[in-house]
Write a protein that holds these residues in place. Structure first.
Motif, PDB file in Angstrom:
ATOM      1  N   GLU A  19      -0.654  17.196  11.662  1.00 53.12           N
ATOM      2  CA  GLU A  19      -1.833  16.378  11.347  1.00 53.12           C
ATOM      3  C   GLU A  19      -1.404  15.114  10.617  1.00 53.12           C
ATOM      4  OE1 GLU A  19      -6.366  16.946   9.633  1.00 53.12           O
ATOM      5  OE2 GLU A  19      -4.849  18.469   9.177  1.00 53.12           O
ATOM      6  N   MET A  20      -1.833  13.974  11.169  1.00 59.32           N
ATOM      7  CA  MET A  20      -1.422  12.672  10.626  1.00 59.32           C
ATOM      8  C   MET A  20      -2.542  12.061   9.791  1.00 59.32           C
ATOM      9  SD  MET A  20       0.015   9.338  12.708  1.00 59.32           S
ATOM     10  CE  MET A  20      -1.508   8.456  13.038  1.00 59.32           C
ATOM     11  N   PHE A  21      -2.147  11.423   8.694  1.00 56.69           N
ATOM     12  CA  PHE A  21      -3.056  10.662   7.837  1.00 56.69           C
ATOM     13  C   PHE A  21      -2.426   9.294   7.605  1.00 56.69           C
ATOM     14  CE2 PHE A  21      -3.453  15.124   6.877  1.00 56.69           C
ATOM     15  CZ  PHE A  21      -4.821  15.341   6.803  1.00 56.69           C
ATOM     16  N   PHE A  22      -3.206   8.230   7.792  1.00 59.33           N
ATOM     17  CA  PHE A  22      -2.678   6.881   7.597  1.00 59.33           C
ATOM     18  C   PHE A  22      -3.363   6.220   6.403  1.00 59.33           C
ATOM     19  CE2 PHE A  22      -3.318   2.298   8.193  1.00 59.33           C
ATOM     20  CZ  PHE A  22      -2.005   1.884   8.102  1.00 59.33           C
ATOM     21  N   GLY A  23      -2.562   5.612   5.546  1.00 62.65           N
ATOM     22  CA  GLY A  23      -3.082   4.789   4.462  1.00 62.65           C
ATOM     23  C   GLY A  23      -3.064   5.480   3.115  1.00 62.65           C
ATOM     24  N   THR A  71       0.835  -1.199   0.000  1.00 64.34           N
ATOM     25  CA  THR A  71       0.000   0.000   0.000  1.00 64.34           C
ATOM     26  C   THR A  71       0.873   1.254   0.000  1.00 64.34           C
ATOM     27  OG1 THR A  71      -0.217  -0.101   2.416  1.00 64.34           O
ATOM     28  CG2 THR A  71      -1.989  -1.093   1.106  1.00 64.34           C
ATOM     29  N   THR A  72       2.040   1.155   0.614  1.00 62.09           N
ATOM     30  CA  THR A  72       2.970   2.280   0.589  1.00 62.09           C
ATOM     31  C   THR A  72       3.529   2.483  -0.816  1.00 62.09           C
ATOM     32  OG1 THR A  72       3.496   1.856   2.899  1.00 62.09           O
ATOM     33  CG2 THR A  72       5.022   3.258   1.697  1.00 62.09           C
ATOM     34  N   PHE A  73       3.726   1.389  -1.542  1.00 60.39           N
ATOM     35  CA  PHE A  73       4.125   1.485  -2.950  1.00 60.39           C
ATOM     36  C   PHE A  73       3.069   2.255  -3.744  1.00 60.39           C
ATOM     37  CE2 PHE A  73       3.369  -0.534  -7.155  1.00 60.39           C
ATOM     38  CZ  PHE A  73       4.488  -0.073  -7.824  1.00 60.39           C
ATOM     39  N   LEU A  74       1.789   1.918  -3.543  1.00 58.59           N
ATOM     40  CA  LEU A  74       0.714   2.631  -4.240  1.00 58.59           C
ATOM     41  C   LEU A  74       0.733   4.118  -3.882  1.00 58.59           C
ATOM     42  CD1 LEU A  74      -2.242   0.096  -3.893  1.00 58.59           C
ATOM     43  CD2 LEU A  74      -0.929   0.618  -5.964  1.00 58.59           C
ATOM     44  N   THR A 132      13.488   2.955  -7.637  1.00 58.70           N
ATOM     45  CA  THR A 132      14.052   1.683  -8.114  1.00 58.70           C
ATOM     46  C   THR A 132      13.669   0.530  -7.204  1.00 58.70           C
ATOM     47  OG1 THR A 132      15.929   2.741  -9.210  1.00 58.70           O
ATOM     48  CG2 THR A 132      16.228   0.450  -8.528  1.00 58.70           C
ATOM     49  N   ILE A 133      13.799   0.735  -5.894  1.00 49.67           N
ATOM     50  CA  ILE A 133      13.517  -0.351  -4.949  1.00 49.67           C
ATOM     51  C   ILE A 133      12.023  -0.641  -4.886  1.00 49.67           C
ATOM     52  CG2 ILE A 133      13.737  -1.150  -2.565  1.00 49.67           C
ATOM     53  CD1 ILE A 133      16.401  -1.023  -4.185  1.00 49.67           C
ATOM     54  N   PHE A 134      11.194   0.384  -4.853  1.00 50.04           N
ATOM     55  CA  PHE A 134       9.746   0.148  -4.854  1.00 50.04           C
ATOM     56  C   PHE A 134       9.332  -0.639  -6.093  1.00 50.04           C
ATOM     57  CE2 PHE A 134       8.405   3.572  -1.692  1.00 50.04           C
ATOM     58  CZ  PHE A 134       7.736   2.683  -0.857  1.00 50.04           C
ATOM     59  N   VAL A 145       2.574   7.200  15.021  1.00 50.86           N
ATOM     60  CA  VAL A 145       2.573   6.320  13.844  1.00 50.86           C
ATOM     61  C   VAL A 145       2.445   4.869  14.287  1.00 50.86           C
ATOM     62  CG1 VAL A 145       3.989   5.502  11.906  1.00 50.86           C
ATOM     63  CG2 VAL A 145       3.888   7.946  12.440  1.00 50.86           C
ATOM     64  N   PHE A 146       1.609   4.113  13.577  1.00 52.18           N
ATOM     65  CA  PHE A 146       1.403   2.696  13.885  1.00 52.18           C
ATOM     66  C   PHE A 146       1.536   1.806  12.656  1.00 52.18           C
ATOM     67  CE2 PHE A 146      -2.625   4.847  13.213  1.00 52.18           C
ATOM     68  CZ  PHE A 146      -3.200   4.083  12.207  1.00 52.18           C
ATOM     69  N   GLY A 147       1.768   2.404  11.484  1.00 54.18           N
ATOM     70  CA  GLY A 147       1.906   1.636  10.259  1.00 54.18           C
ATOM     71  C   GLY A 147       2.363   2.527   9.120  1.00 54.18           C
ATOM     72  N   ALA A 148       2.368   1.954   7.925  1.00 56.01           N
ATOM     73  CA  ALA A 148       2.785   2.706   6.737  1.00 56.01           C
ATOM     74  C   ALA A 148       1.861   2.340   5.583  1.00 56.01           C
ATOM     75  CB  ALA A 148       4.242   2.368   6.380  1.00 56.01           C
ATOM     76  N   PRO A 149       1.583   3.323   4.717  1.00 60.71           N
ATOM     77  CA  PRO A 149       2.160   4.662   4.683  1.00 60.71           C
ATOM     78  C   PRO A 149       1.479   5.604   5.670  1.00 60.71           C
ATOM     79  CG  PRO A 149       0.588   4.444   2.894  1.00 60.71           C
ATOM     80  CD  PRO A 149       0.659   3.106   3.574  1.00 60.71           C
TER      81      PRO A 149
END
Length: 195
Positions: free
Chosen positions: A178-182, A15-18, A110-112, A167-171
């Motif tokens: 202000e935090m946004f997850f996902g 999902t972080t790749f997306l 490149t890595i993603f 933070v509890f995950g990525a992305p």
């Protein structure tokens, strides 16, 4: 004045790749800047008691369908990596070592791509060396970054800082405090950075 987006990432998350692939569009539309911050997802999970969605089979199966939907809508080539899960500590350390250099953004892309578009066994240093060489990196020099003590300390510090910020995950994205997850919150990120 254009806004600023902090993007906390780990290569091990599809999902972080997306999110990575979509973030360039947000930056182009808003004029915002994006600061890619490498964190170790395993360290975040351990510190917060979180786990991968794949631990719950029904959730993992749904997430695969959902990611495929997002990839199709946004024209992103996403393939399930048959080598998953992959320990990304080596990859994340190299990202940390390259951060702030002209090679950082090309390395991240490149890595993603190698993880989620090709997909390759990016836990194998020999495969990583092949991928880096094909992308015109000095593979030996880049791989050596993963063993540098300052790099290890810097990645650990960024991971601890992320956990301290909630933070509890990525992305995970931050616009100021202000935090946004996902990756499915990128519309909200774009709205926040545009206001």
């Amino acid at each position: 004045m254009p806004g600023h987006i902090e993007f906390l990432f780990d290569f091990g998350s599809p999902t972080t790749f997306l999110a990575h692939k979509r973030l360039a569009g947000v930056v182009a539309r808003t004029g915002a800047t994006a600061n890619y911050v490498p964190v170790l997802l395993g360290g975040v999970f351990k510190a917060t008691g979180n786990t991968s969605p794949a631990v719950v089979p029904a959730k993992g199966a749904y997430m695969n369908i959902d990611m495929a939907r997002y990839a199709k809508v946004h024209g992103i080539l996403l393939q399930q990596n048959p080598h998953f899960p992959i320990n990304t500590i080596m990859l994340m350390r190299m990202a940390t070592g390259l951060r702030g250099t002209p090679r950082y953004a090309p390395y991240v892309d490149t890595i993603f791509n190698a993880m989620w578009s090709l997909p390759r066994d990016m836990g194998d240093p020999a495969i990583v060396a092949e991928v880096l060489t094909a992308a015109n990196f000095d593979a030996a020099e880049t791989l050596a970054l993963a063993g540098d003590e300052w790099v290890k300390s810097a990645l650990k510090a960024e991971t601890e800082k992320a956990v301290a910020r909630g933070v509890f995950g990525a992305p995970t994205f931050f616009i100021g405090d202000e935090m946004f997850f996902g990756q499915d919150r990128l519309d909200w990120v774009e709205a926040a950075v545009s206001s």
